[in-house]
Structures are given as structure tokens and as C-alpha cells.
Motif scaffolding. Structure first.
Motif, short mmCIF file in Angstrom:
data_model
loop_
_atom_site.label_atom_id
_atom_site.label_comp_id
_atom_site.label_asym_id
_atom_site.label_seq_id
_atom_site.Cartn_x
_atom_site.Cartn_y
_atom_site.Cartn_z
N LEU A 418 0.74 -1.00 -0.12
CA LEU A 418 -0.03 -0.07 0.07
C LEU A 418 1.12 1.09 -0.02
O LEU A 418 0.54 2.11 -0.63
CB LEU A 418 -0.84 0.04 1.19
CG LEU A 418 -1.93 1.14 1.30
CD1 LEU A 418 -3.05 0.72 0.34
CD2 LEU A 418 -2.60 1.28 2.59
N TYR A 419 1.82 1.32 0.85
CA TYR A 419 2.74 2.44 0.89
C TYR A 419 3.57 2.58 -0.37
O TYR A 419 3.64 3.65 -0.89
CB TYR A 419 3.70 1.90 2.11
CG TYR A 419 4.34 3.25 2.92
CD1 TYR A 419 4.21 4.45 2.39
CD2 TYR A 419 4.89 2.98 4.15
CE1 TYR A 419 4.86 5.64 3.14
CE2 TYR A 419 5.21 4.09 4.93
CZ TYR A 419 5.31 5.40 4.19
OH TYR A 419 5.71 6.47 4.96
N ARG A 421 2.57 1.64 -3.37
CA ARG A 421 1.41 2.29 -4.17
C ARG A 421 1.20 3.76 -4.10
O ARG A 421 1.26 4.53 -5.07
CB ARG A 421 0.02 1.68 -4.20
CG ARG A 421 -1.29 2.27 -4.75
CD ARG A 421 -1.00 2.06 -6.22
NE ARG A 421 -2.13 2.47 -7.22
CZ ARG A 421 -2.13 2.91 -8.28
NH1 ARG A 421 -0.88 2.73 -9.14
NH2 ARG A 421 -3.35 3.38 -9.04
N ALA A 422 1.07 4.05 -2.61
CA ALA A 422 0.99 5.52 -2.47
C ALA A 422 2.11 6.38 -3.03
O ALA A 422 2.25 7.53 -3.38
CB ALA A 422 0.85 5.83 -0.80
N ASP A 449 -3.57 12.39 -8.27
CA ASP A 449 -2.61 11.43 -7.87
C ASP A 449 -2.16 11.75 -6.45
O ASP A 449 -1.97 10.87 -5.51
CB ASP A 449 -1.47 11.14 -8.77
CG ASP A 449 -2.06 10.47 -10.01
OD1 ASP A 449 -2.82 9.80 -9.94
OD2 ASP A 449 -0.97 10.57 -10.91
N ARG A 452 -4.68 11.11 -3.72
CA ARG A 452 -4.86 9.87 -3.77
C ARG A 452 -3.57 9.09 -2.81
O ARG A 452 -4.13 8.13 -1.85
CB ARG A 452 -5.09 8.85 -4.86
CG ARG A 452 -6.16 9.26 -5.71
CD ARG A 452 -6.14 8.79 -7.25
NE ARG A 452 -5.77 7.09 -7.26
CZ ARG A 452 -5.48 6.72 -8.14
NH1 ARG A 452 -5.09 7.54 -9.45
NH2 ARG A 452 -5.24 5.50 -8.51
N ALA A 453 -2.47 9.55 -3.13
CA ALA A 453 -1.40 8.98 -2.09
C ALA A 453 -1.63 9.46 -0.81
O ALA A 453 -1.25 8.62 0.00
CB ALA A 453 -0.11 9.89 -2.83
N ALA A 455 -4.32 9.77 0.79
CA ALA A 455 -5.60 9.00 1.32
C ALA A 455 -5.14 7.60 1.43
O ALA A 455 -5.56 6.99 2.42
CB ALA A 455 -6.76 8.94 0.15
N LEU A 456 -4.28 6.97 0.76
CA LEU A 456 -3.58 5.83 1.29
C LEU A 456 -2.62 5.48 2.25
O LEU A 456 -2.64 4.70 3.02
CB LEU A 456 -2.71 5.15 -0.33
CG LEU A 456 -3.80 4.87 -1.48
CD1 LEU A 456 -3.05 4.62 -2.69
CD2 LEU A 456 -4.59 3.50 -1.16
N ALA A 457 -1.80 6.71 2.55
CA ALA A 457 -1.01 6.64 3.29
C ALA A 457 -0.97 8.03 4.23
O ALA A 457 -0.27 8.90 3.95
CB ALA A 457 0.56 6.57 2.99
N TYR A 463 3.68 13.54 1.37
CA TYR A 463 2.52 13.45 0.54
C TYR A 463 1.58 14.63 1.01
O TYR A 463 1.22 15.47 0.16
CB TYR A 463 1.76 12.32 0.74
CG TYR A 463 2.56 10.78 0.54
CD1 TYR A 463 3.97 10.91 0.08
CD2 TYR A 463 1.98 9.68 0.84
CE1 TYR A 463 4.55 9.68 -0.13
CE2 TYR A 463 2.79 8.60 0.86
CZ TYR A 463 4.06 8.59 0.06
OH TYR A 463 4.65 7.29 -0.07
#
Length: 602
Positions: A418-419, A421-422, A449, A452-453, A455-457, A463
Motif C-alpha cells: 500500500l505504501y 502504491r502511495a 494522484d 490519492r497518495a 488517502a492511501l498513506a 505526501y
């Protein structure tokens, strides 16, 4: 050990050394940890019907983990202590848990399986070495990044950390070449040596030489009977040679910076002596206790230091006296385990190589950080050295421990995937907004992008910094209602970051910037709040010139002459030490400011 376990361990070892993803902002470590977790999960799944191994390190490891968890609970930054400090993530709870799982999986291997694991490491070493030599001769074929001073980095990302891994692997390669007559071992020796030379890492050179000598002596290939005085003279000669090499290589400044880092570490330890600042939270401690000497030598007020460059100091600062004691007990227990194994008759064939490799890494750790790839190698070697010492756990305990190990490894694989991907989204977005016209389709795709990064991390400040930089820029171009809404969102996001990272100077700096900009454009009492936050940022990082300039600017806008004078005096002192002035964008009455965090200042 069944085929699934063998495959899982091979994936963990080779992937932990070689995995990389050039499209990521941090192309090396996050992917390695994800692969390490996946390999560990495979290995432990294959052990489901096998008893879990017990070792002589169980008690000291348990004691160390008690301290690690207690220190993490009291950490200056719990997210950093859990996941590791981005972008390197050396010693967080989760990376260390993955290494612990790999240690116990390796402890269940037999002699033949140990050989397979060592060969997997040597095959990876050959690839690492070839890649590094290609970098030096032809340029990096995968990542368009210049080599630091012409020193190779291979798939590890740092010449010093690559050197640590190669120094560890040299005794193993010698063992497979000399004791087993292995073609892979001979190839590894022939490739590791030139790659090691091209790192230009003195610590790794000394560690590799010591490791090779130790292997030759422990394996009986060289008979060396020296008295205490002779050993002392030899050690002194090696130290003098290292210092002389440093002068010839113009490394005097690097050595002096290490000494200043040690002084900063000692001051940080004195502030939190019991449980330290938290696992992998050395950077926060360093920023608060950076010495004048370090500023004078580095010539940079924004430099970041993720490691104490000494494992004992690192343990003391991040885990306190309790952690240092637990770490020393673990080292002592491992030394005794190796001594017992060396004393066996017949001696297990690879014992001398394991002892020499671990000794080389121990020496390396006294002058440089050990990367996650080095930690996994140490975990495998320690597991192999401790296998077969004690009767395994019973069936019930084994199932419980196996399930826990699978869960930890799957969790690590998921979190770091996940990290990663972020991080991919962060880099893509950051690169797009840096070059594309505002509001163009590519620019807006980059903004999406970055969002979203985050939001993921959501724990990652870099970020958030990129997202707030976009908000600050776009808010100045929007109609007032939209601009106000954007800055309200910026304050909300930065405030959440401060709650999540209360001891991180970057979080307070981001909130101060958002509050001051909103107040400057739309009125309100935000400037007073901004001054409070920027003062917190500069208290947590007293020598960071950018925060001091921002503090001066906000104080001037408030008309607070005393605060302005105090910030200006500190700013002038810092810039006098470094000979630099802070590059910055005016916040009030100038162009749109840019939020900045440590990763952007490296």
C-alpha cells in the motif's frame, strides 16, 4: 522444510536484496519490505504442520520486544516507530517484526536447506555486484540518478548500505568457494570484491577484510596465534590505516560529522534516558539536538540525519537505557550461540562463515547504518546459527506462533505494498504539478494522484506537504469563495497532521503556513495561531533556518517586534554557522508559498 517454505525464504532473501521499483519516489526500501513480507508469509505457511523452533535467543529477543513496544507506546512519533522513518524505514516495529519472523523461519532449516538459503543470498550478491559495476562503467540503466561522487549504489540505493551487504556476504562467498568448491561461491567472490571497492566505503572495506580474515582463521585455513599485545597492535594499525585512507580520500569532513552526530545523540539520550525517543525516531531527536559543530561542518541548516551511524548509540537514543541493555543482552546471547556452535565436533560446515559474516556486520554497524537488506541477512544468519539448539515448541504453541508469524508477514506485505502504491502516485503527481500549467488536464491528474497518495498513506507528511503546496498555489488563483474553502481544507488537513505527529516540526510548519495564508487573504485571528505553531516548529528544530525565516515573517505581520528580534537573532546565528541563507518563498504579500518537509530538502 517443504518446497513452499524453501521458496518463501528464497524470495525473502533475494527479494530483500534486489527488489526495486524505479517509478516510486523511494524506489528501494518499500518494495523490499513488501517482498520480504510476502516471502515470509509463504515460508511460514509452508511450516504450518511443522513444530515452531526454539532457540537460545528466545529470552533476550522477548526482552528486547518488550522494550520496543514500550518505547513505541511512549514514542515521539508513533507512526514513525510503527512503520519506520520514510524514506529509509530502518528500524520501525513492523520491519523488525518481519526480520524476527525470518529469523525463526531460518532457525527451522536443516544443513541442506541452509546451503540453499546461502546460495540464494550469493546469487543475489552476484546480481547486486554486476549491477553496481554496470552503473559505474555505463551509467545506471534503470534509474536516471547520478551516482553520489561516482560511488555505486546498485539495488540498495546507497554506497554505504550496499557496502554493508557486500561485506556481510564476502565470508559466505569464501565459504561456498573454498569449503564446497562452489562455482557460485567463486563467482560471488570475484564479483563482490570489485563492487565493494567501487562503493568507496571505508567502513565496509574494513568490515569485509575483518570478516574474510575471521572466516579464514575460524575455518582453520589460516593458523594465527597472536597474543593480546599483538592483537592490540594489529587493531591500532588498522585504525591508523583507516584514518590515513580517510585523509587520502578526503573523508576528514565525513569523520568530523560523525563525531558531531555522536554528540547530538548523547544530548538526545540525556533528554529521554529510559525508553528513548521511540523506534526509528532518531531524526526527531537529532533535529532537536543538532550541534553547532555539525552545522559548521555540513554548511546546511536543513540537513537530515536518520541514523546515529553507530548501532549502540542508535539503540540508546531510540530505545533508551532499557533498550540498549536488551540489545547488548541479545548480542551476548548470539555470541554465546556462535561460540557453542564453533566448539561442536564435528563443527557444522557453514558456522565459521556465519560467525564471520555477523562479525563483519557488527563492525560495519559501528560507523554506518545497517539497511533493511542487511538486517534480513543478519536475521537469516542468526537463525541458521541457532537452529537445532533446543527441542521445538509443542503442537498447540507451534500452531499459535505460526499463525502469528503468517499474520505479521501478510500484514507487512499489505502495508508496504500500500505504501509503495502511495509512493508511486506521489511521485507521478509531484512530477506532473512541477512542470504542467495550472489547471491543465495533466496538472489536474497530478493533483488527483497526490490526493490519492495521501488517502492511501495519511500518516506520511511528505505526501501532505505536496498536497498543501498545490492548495496554496491554486487558492491564490481561485475566486475568493473557492480560495477560502481551499485554505479551510488546508488548515483542517494540517491540524490533523499535528495531532498525528505532535513532535514533528514539519507538521507544525505546515499548519503555521496554512493559518497565516488564510489570515493574510481573508482576515481573522489566524496570524496569532500561526505564530504559536511556527514557534513550536522551530523549538522542535531550533537550527532550521527556513522555519526561523517563516517565524520572522509572521512576527513582522503581527507587529510583534520582540518576537521578530528573537527569531532574527537565532536566524543570523544559524546562517553565520553554515554560511548559507534559507531559500524560501515569502508567505505574506508575495508569491504563493510552498510547504516544505524534510524529504523535499534533502
Amino acid at each position: 522444510m517443504n518446497a513452499l517454505t524453501r521458496a518463501g525464504l528464497a524470495v525473502a532473501v533475494a527479494g530483500g536484496l534486489l527488489a526495486m521499483a524505479p517509478p516510486l519516489a523511494e524506489p528501494f526500501v518499500l518494495v523490499k519490505l513488501a517482498v520480504l513480507g510476502a516471502g515470509g508469509a509463504l515460508a511460514w505457511t509452508g511450516r504450518w504442520r511443522r513444530p515452531a523452533p526454539r532457540t537460545s535467543l528466545d529470552a533476550p529477543l522477548a526482552a528486547l520486544w518488550v522494550v520496543l513496544l514500550a518505547s513505541a507506546a511512549a514514542s515521539a512519533d508513533r507512526w514513525t516507530s510503527l512503520l519506520g522513518a520514510y524514506p529509509q524505514t530502518f528500524y520501525g516495529i513492523l520491519p523488525l517484526a518481519l526480520c524476527a519472523a525470518l529469523f525463526y523461519a531460518s532457525a527451522g532449516a536443516d544443513d541442506a536447506e541452509a546451503g540453499l538459503l546461502l546460495d540464494a543470498a550469493l546469487a543475489a550478491a552476484c546480481v547486486l555486484s554486476v549491477y553496481g559495476v554496470v552503473q559505474r562503467v555505463f551509467g545506471d540503466p534503470l534509474i536516471a540518478m547520478p551516482l553520489p561522487d561516482g560511488r555505486i549504489t546498485s539495488a540498495i540505493g546507497s554506497p554505504v548500505m550496499l557496502g554493508a551487504c557486500l561485506a556481510f556476504l564476502l565470508p559466505v562467498a569464501l565459504h561456498r568457494a573454498l569449503d564446497r568448491g562452489s562455482a557460485l561461491g567463486r563467482a560471488a567472490v570475484g564479483l563482490i570484491l570489485p563492487a565493494l571497492a567501487l562503493t568507496w566505503a571505508r567502513g565496509a572495506w574494513l568490515a569485509a577484510a575483518a570478516g574474510a580474515a575471521a572466516y579464514l582463521a575460524l575455518s582453520g585455513r589460516v593458523k594465527a596465534r597472536l597474543g593480546a599485545r599483538a592483537w592490540a597492535a594489529l587493531a591500532l594499525g588498522v585504525l591508523l590505516a583507516a584514518l590515513a585512507a580517510g585523509r587520502l580520500m578526503h573523508k576528514g569532513g565525513s569523520d568530523a560529522l560523525r563525531l558531531e552526530t555522536y554528540r547530538s545523540a548523547a544530548a538526545a539520550f540525556a533528554e529521554r534516558p529510559l525508553l528513548g525517543w521511540g523506534p526509528d525516531a532518531f531524526l526527531l531527536a537529532f533535529r532537536r539536538h543538532e550541534t553547532d559543530g555539525f552545522l559548521r561542518l555540513s554548511r546546511l541548516s536543513q540537513i537530515v540525519q536518520y541514523s546515529a551511524h553507530d548501532d549502540l548509540l542508535q539503540a540508546a537514543v531510540t530505545l533508551g537505557a532499557a533498550g540498549l541493555l536488551a540489545y547488548l543482552c541479545l548480542l551476548a546471547a548470539l555470541t554465546l550461540a556462535l561460540a557453542r556452535r564453533l566448539a561442536r565436533r564435528p563443527r557444522p560446515p557453514e558456522t565459521a562463515a556465519l560467525a564471520a559474516a555477523l562479525g563483519a556486520l557488527f563492525l560495519q554497524a559501528k560507523v554506518n547504518p545497517v539497511p533493511p537488506s542487511g538486517l534480513l541477512l543478519a536475521a537469516v544468519a542468526a537463525g541458521l546459527a541457532c537452529r537445532g539448539e533446543r527441542a521445538p515448541f509443542g503442537r498447540g504453541a507451534s500452531r499459535l506462533l505460526t499463525a502469528a508469524a503468517v499474520a505479521v508477514c501478510l500484514g507487512g506485505a499489505a502495508v508496504y505494498s500500500l505504501y509503495a502504491r502511495a509512493d508511486f502516485l506521489y511521485r507521478a503527481g509531484r512530477d506532473a504539478v512541477a512542470v504542467q500549467p495550472v489547471a491543465s488536464p495533466p496538472y489536474m491528474a497530478g493533483v488527483a494522484d497526490i490526493k490519492r497518495a495521501g488517502a492511501l498513506a495519511p500518516w506520511e507528511l511528505d505526501y501532505l506537504s505536496a498536497r498543501l503546496a498545490v492548495i496554496f498555489r491554486v487558492s491564490g488563483l481561485a475566486v475568493p469563495a473557492q480560495g477560502r474553502a481551499l485554505l479551510d481544507k488546508a488548515v483542517e488537513l494540517a491540524d490533523a497532521a499535528v495531532r498525528r505527529h505532535p513532535q514533528a516540526p514539519a507538521a507544525h510548519e505546515l499548519l503555521a503556513t496554512a493559518l497565516a495564508l488564510r489570515s493574510q487573504r481573508f482576515g481573522g485571528a489566524g496570524l496569532a495561531e500561526a505564530l504559536v505553531e511556527i514557534k513550536k516548529a522551530s523549538a522542535l528544530a531550533p537550527t532550521f533556518a527556513f522555519s526561523l525565516r517563516r517565524r520572522m515573517e509572521i512576527a513582522r505581520a503581527l507587529g510583534d517586534r520582540a518576537e521578530f528580534a528573537a527569531a532574527e537573532a537565532r536566524y543570523r546565528r544559524v546562517t553565520a554557522l553554515t554560511g548559507q541563507k534559507a531559500g524560501w518563498t515569502p508567505l505574506l504579500g508575495g508569491a504563493a508559498p510552498q510547504a516544505r518537509t524534510d524529504a523535499e530538502k534533502r
